[in-house]
Design an enzyme around this catalytic site. Structure first.
Site, PDB file in Angstrom:
ATOM      1  N   GLU A  69       0.711  -1.301  -0.107  1.00 40.07           N
ATOM      2  CA  GLU A  69      -0.140   0.153  -0.113  1.00 40.07           C
ATOM      3  C   GLU A  69       0.851   1.350   0.017  1.00 40.07           C
ATOM      4  O   GLU A  69       2.211   1.158   0.054  1.00 40.07           O
ATOM      5  CB  GLU A  69      -0.847   0.124   1.172  1.00 40.07           C
ATOM      6  CG  GLU A  69      -2.274  -0.512   1.186  1.00 40.07           C
ATOM      7  CD  GLU A  69      -3.401   0.230   0.329  1.00 40.07           C
ATOM      8  OE1 GLU A  69      -2.853   1.289  -0.290  1.00 40.07           O
ATOM      9  OE2 GLU A  69      -4.291  -0.079   0.201  1.00 40.07           O
ATOM     10  N   ARG A 124      -9.043   3.408  21.196  1.00 35.53           N
ATOM     11  CA  ARG A 124     -10.135   2.474  20.728  1.00 35.53           C
ATOM     12  C   ARG A 124      -9.321   1.026  20.306  1.00 35.53           C
ATOM     13  O   ARG A 124      -8.579   1.208  19.462  1.00 35.53           O
ATOM     14  CB  ARG A 124     -10.766   3.084  19.821  1.00 35.53           C
ATOM     15  CG  ARG A 124     -11.647   4.061  19.999  1.00 35.53           C
ATOM     16  CD  ARG A 124     -12.772   4.485  19.124  1.00 35.53           C
ATOM     17  NE  ARG A 124     -12.358   5.030  17.954  1.00 35.53           N
ATOM     18  CZ  ARG A 124     -12.027   6.273  17.648  1.00 35.53           C
ATOM     19  NH1 ARG A 124     -11.752   7.095  18.574  1.00 35.53           N
ATOM     20  NH2 ARG A 124     -11.485   6.431  16.539  1.00 35.53           N
ATOM     21  N   ASN A 182      -5.812   3.965   7.953  1.00 42.90           N
ATOM     22  CA  ASN A 182      -5.704   3.397   6.727  1.00 42.90           C
ATOM     23  C   ASN A 182      -5.834   4.581   5.703  1.00 42.90           C
ATOM     24  O   ASN A 182      -6.698   5.336   5.608  1.00 42.90           O
ATOM     25  CB  ASN A 182      -6.786   2.513   6.292  1.00 42.90           C
ATOM     26  CG  ASN A 182      -6.681   1.756   5.284  1.00 42.90           C
ATOM     27  OD1 ASN A 182      -5.551   0.856   5.176  1.00 42.90           O
ATOM     28  ND2 ASN A 182      -7.531   1.797   4.052  1.00 42.90           N
ATOM     29  N   GLU A 226     -12.592  -5.576   9.400  1.00 44.54           N
ATOM     30  CA  GLU A 226     -13.409  -5.093   8.501  1.00 44.54           C
ATOM     31  C   GLU A 226     -14.925  -5.783   8.459  1.00 44.54           C
ATOM     32  O   GLU A 226     -15.617  -5.978   7.652  1.00 44.54           O
ATOM     33  CB  GLU A 226     -12.874  -5.498   7.085  1.00 44.54           C
ATOM     34  CG  GLU A 226     -11.425  -5.007   6.793  1.00 44.54           C
ATOM     35  CD  GLU A 226     -10.883  -5.266   5.432  1.00 44.54           C
ATOM     36  OE1 GLU A 226     -11.422  -5.840   4.534  1.00 44.54           O
ATOM     37  OE2 GLU A 226      -9.557  -5.315   5.429  1.00 44.54           O
ATOM     38  N   ASN A 265     -10.520   4.821   1.890  1.00 44.30           N
ATOM     39  CA  ASN A 265      -9.250   4.412   0.902  1.00 44.30           C
ATOM     40  C   ASN A 265      -8.986   5.780   0.182  1.00 44.30           C
ATOM     41  O   ASN A 265      -9.935   6.495  -0.212  1.00 44.30           O
ATOM     42  CB  ASN A 265      -9.415   3.402   0.223  1.00 44.30           C
ATOM     43  CG  ASN A 265      -8.725   2.112   0.804  1.00 44.30           C
ATOM     44  OD1 ASN A 265      -7.384   2.330   0.971  1.00 44.30           O
ATOM     45  ND2 ASN A 265      -9.367   0.986   0.837  1.00 44.30           N
ATOM     46  N   ASP A 290     -10.078   0.832  -4.294  1.00 47.27           N
ATOM     47  CA  ASP A 290      -8.921   1.149  -3.176  1.00 47.27           C
ATOM     48  C   ASP A 290      -8.468   2.295  -3.412  1.00 47.27           C
ATOM     49  O   ASP A 290      -9.034   3.356  -3.578  1.00 47.27           O
ATOM     50  CB  ASP A 290      -8.054  -0.067  -3.241  1.00 47.27           C
ATOM     51  CG  ASP A 290      -7.544  -0.443  -2.129  1.00 47.27           C
ATOM     52  OD1 ASP A 290      -6.914   0.332  -1.416  1.00 47.27           O
ATOM     53  OD2 ASP A 290      -7.567  -1.602  -1.646  1.00 47.27           O
TER      54      ASP A 290
END
Length: 286
Positions: free
Chosen positions: A17, A99, A105, A124, A150, A199
């Site tokens: 990524e 949390r 992301n 997810e 994303n 994405d």
């Protein structure tokens, strides 16, 4: 028109990524989120180095004062990349505020030097992710209700921001005024059976929006009105993100994921493509 990208790094990132062209280092930096490592590909000699991170690294954004801001699993940090690898200088913010089960992301800076990034349920299962702005005034929640946020992509004039909720197959567009988002609207809608899921993404200098297809095995370019213009085929089905790089910003680098794709030899590799149009140098956080 369907074209083909070629592999420049045959390694196997679990979740490749965050591709980023570093003009300072003349390297294409990218991350393996699930592998908790930072990687650097050199187009000069074709070599790739990688370094372990203390926790999952989700993205890097250049810092105007040198180095980078990195989005780690749970926090924003200042990071320097030296000869021995990355070094965390300081923690800037902790958006998750303790949390559990969530992580950061995807993130980018805009032309005004603000940082935009998302948070998500790491499993997810829940759509409890948020979209944040971080600047010198602090941390601000700009939107919420994301499954997997994303690919923020911001136009060169800073007035339009594109952002994706991958599980819903939706790319949204927002108007940006003074750092605030308004007029949220659906820009693109993906059909999971035919397209996979949207994405990461980036913009070129003509306003074309390049979107990675997770479980779709391709990269698509959309015109500003949302019309599909071009497609780039990849031998890896889980295409995750893309960024322009090289000294001329004319090479489009494409990251992929190997997770869940043991039967695909090139899943998780880094690919490159010369689309005939250039991109922008990445904006810096200021």
């Amino acid at each position: 028109m369907t074209e083909t990208a070629h592999c420049v790094w045959p390694g196997r990132a679990q979740l490749g990524e965050g591709p980023l062209w570093s003009t300072e280092h003349r390297l294409l930096l990218f991350v393996d989120i699930r592998g908790s490592r930072l990687l650097a590909y050199s187009p000069d000699d074709g070599s790739t180095r990688d370094w372990p991170m203390v926790e999952a690294c989700c993205w890097l954004v250049p810092h105007a004062q040198g180095g980078f801001i990195a989005g780690l699993r749970s926090r924003l940090v200042r990071l320097q990349l030296g000869p021995e690898g990355p070094c965390i200088v300081e923690t800037l913010a902790s958006p998750l505020n303790g949390r559990s089960g969530q992580r950061l992301n995807d993130g980018k800076a805009d032309p005004s030097g603000r940082l935009w990034f998302g948070t998500m349920d790491d499993a997810e299962r829940e759509s409890n992710g948020s979209f944040y702005r971080f600047d010198h005034q602090g941390l601000h929640e700009a939107d919420r209700g994301y499954g997997v946020p994303n690919g923020p992509a911001i136009t060169a004039d800073g007035t339009t921001l594109y952002h994706t909720d991958s599980p819903s197959g939706t790319v949204y567009a927002f108007d940006v005024t003074g750092g605030k988002l308004a007029n949220k609207r659906v820009h693109l809608r993906f059909d999971a059976d035919k397209d996979g899921y949207p994405d990461g993404m980036t913009l070129d200098i003509e306003g074309g929006l390049w979107v990675a297809h997770w479980d779709g095995g391709r990269l698509s370019r959309f015109l500003p009105d949302g019309t599909l213009d071009r497609q780039v085929s990849l031998p890896a089905s889980r295409v995750t993100s893309c960024a322009f790089g090289g000294d001329d910003l004319a090479t489009l680098y494409i990251t992929t994921a190997g997770v869940g794709r043991d039967a695909e030899p090139q899943a998780g590799a880094l690919f490159a493509f010369r689309p005939g149009v250039t991109g922008y140098a990445p904006c810096s956080y200021e």
